[in-house]
Design a protein around this motif. Structure first.
Motif, PDB file in Angstrom:
ATOM      1  N   LEU A  76       0.840  -1.202   0.000  1.00  0.00           N
ATOM      2  CA  LEU A  76       0.000   0.000   0.000  1.00  0.00           C
ATOM      3  C   LEU A  76       0.873   1.249   0.000  1.00  0.00           C
ATOM      4  O   LEU A  76       2.040   1.218   0.361  1.00  0.00           O
ATOM      5  N   GLY A 198      -0.662  -2.498   4.844  1.00  0.00           N
ATOM      6  CA  GLY A 198      -0.441  -1.343   5.705  1.00  0.00           C
ATOM      7  C   GLY A 198       0.376  -1.623   6.953  1.00  0.00           C
ATOM      8  O   GLY A 198       0.344  -0.853   7.923  1.00  0.00           O
ATOM      9  N   ASP A 221       6.216   1.604   1.198  1.00  0.00           N
ATOM     10  CA  ASP A 221       5.686   2.967   1.208  1.00  0.00           C
ATOM     11  C   ASP A 221       6.801   4.014   1.239  1.00  0.00           C
ATOM     12  O   ASP A 221       6.639   5.094   1.792  1.00  0.00           O
TER      13      ASP A 221
END
Length: 441
Positions: A76, A198, A221
């Protein structure tokens, strides 16, 4: 009738006898014809680099290589979506005969004109290794022409195994970091978390609550600018040892940054990892906050975990995952739930990983390195496992055998790291093991 092991595989499979003299044969290339579950060199490189959110990934090879690894990590992002695109030079027969360097240069031109990238990673594949295209020269010319970073990733699939691909990716990351001589700051780099579902956000939030600065996330990320600042950190914490030990060692040698291994899977490892980071900071306030965080989080989930433990106690587990460090954490986590690991294997485990696995599993536990579907089926049935924990390639096998399955690799949608991840994991294992569907087959 039992499936016979290939003769070449006999030293890579054993029943745990606590005999430390007998070493597992591991960290080698896959046996041709065994249909190994291990991915190729190129795939290993791509899974490490793909989560860098603002990088562009150009695969110099057939279109299938780019399609195979499109969005491979399921990572993500809180920033750019560039990494979700996959670019390919689409090598054809004509290019194999006459060379593909001009096609590669043209593809780089096209990306620059359309997207104005900061960084392009250019991956070599099997066919490029065969025809001998000089991707180094093409990348150097592109860097000079556009004044951006165009970094070659030497990853022809036949040149080793998945772990060799990890090293190729780490070399590309070091290339991106360059010669950073800025002064050190009191902060850490998180190596080897790819923000699946996440999870990087959960881990980073813990450190924020502790008062520990996160300099760079490598690579979940993350951004290219963030990775360039990584050499200024004072400590590296390594979550996925299989993919990031090489990078951690190189950063120690090149930038003087020490590292420790951590794991955020299972309560014991989560608490130990957060405590170790706090103690290494030598900051009394950080140590105090960390202790409070652990007490608060553990209290919130203890009742829920106790409920799932009652439903799962005594169940038998088969594990087949990528790295040895993850397998070790999973064995401990299942033990916290009252479950016994009866089979455990990895794709890229090292000798020292298997020594630890022997110590923490019971005698008779089957231990496998770089296995294949026939071996997995044989030992799952032999050990009467109730659940197989693995990745997307193992799911069909578990369902074919009529046992539960838990995806612990990049296809999953639920965070399994941290305290909330421990609850998600217990819930997912309970849902699949105690599903009413098993009464019907």
């Amino acid at each position: 009738m039992k499936t016979e092991l290939l003769k070449e595989r006999e030293d890579s499979v054993c029943y745990n006898s606590k005999n430390k003299e007998k070493k597992m044969k591991c960290d080698g290339n896959s046996v041709s014809g065994s249909v190994s579950q291990r991915a190729c060199v190129y795939a290993g490189a791509r899974v490490v680099l793909n989560p860098i959110t603002d990088a562009f990934h150009l695969v110099h090879g057939p279109i299938g290589c780019a399609a195979y690894t499109w969005d491979i990590r399921g990572s993500l992002t809180s920033d750019s979506e560039n990494y979700r695109n996959s670019y390919s030079t689409d090598i054809r027969e004509k290019d194999v005969i006459f060379g593909g360097e001009k096609k590669l240069a043209a593809a780089i031109d096209e990306i620059v004109v359309a997207h104005s990238p900061k960084v392009i990673f250019v991956y070599s594949t099997c066919i490029v290794g065969v025809i001998g295209d000089d991707i180094d020269a093409v990348c150097r010319m592109a860097e000079s022409k556009y004044n951006i970073r165009v970094i070659p990733v030497k990853a022809p699939g036949f040149s080793g195994n998945k772990a060799v691909g990890y090293r190729a990716a780490c070399n590309a990351i070091l290339n991106l970091m360059g010669e950073n001589n800025e002064p050190k700051v009191l902060g850490i780099n998180i190596l080897g978390d790819f923000n699946l579902a996440g999870e990087m956000w959960i881990i980073k939030n813990y450190f924020k609550r502790m008062g520990v600065k996160v300099v760079a996330r490598i690579t979940g990320d993350s951004t290219t600018d963030e990775i360039k600042k990584a050499p200024t950190a004072s400590l590296n914490i390594v979550q996925c040892a299989g993919s990031m030990h090489y990078l951690a060692n190189q950063m120690t040698e090149k930038f003087g940054i020490p590292y420790i291994n951590v794991s955020f899977l299972g309560l014991a490892d989560i608490k130990a990892s957060l405590t170790n980071v706090a103690q290494l900071s030598k900051d009394k306030e950080i140590i105090k906050r960390t202790k409070e965080l652990i007490e608060t989080e553990e209290k919130q989930i203890e009742e829920t975990l106790a409920y799932y433990k009652k439903r799962l106690i005594g169940k038998k587990v088969a594990i087949y995952v990528g790295g040895g460090f993850k397998a070790i954490s999973l064995i401990k986590q299942f033990r916290e739930l009252g479950m016994e690991t009866v089979m455990v294997g990895t794709q890229t485990g090292k000798e020292e990983d298997y020594d630890i696995i022997k110590e923490i599993t019971n005698e008779g536990t089957v231990i496998l390195d770089d296995t294949n579907p026939a071996e997995l089926e044989r030992f799952i049935l032999e050990k009467n496992a109730d659940i197989l924990v693995g990745g997307v390639k193992e799911r069909p096998l578990a369902y074919k055998l009529g046992i539960a399955f838990c995806d612990h690799n990049h296809e999953r949608k639920h965070a399994l790291a941290g305290f909330e991840g421990a609850v998600n994991f217990a819930k997912e294992v309970d849902l699949t093991i105690n599903s009413p569907v098993w009464k019907l087959i």
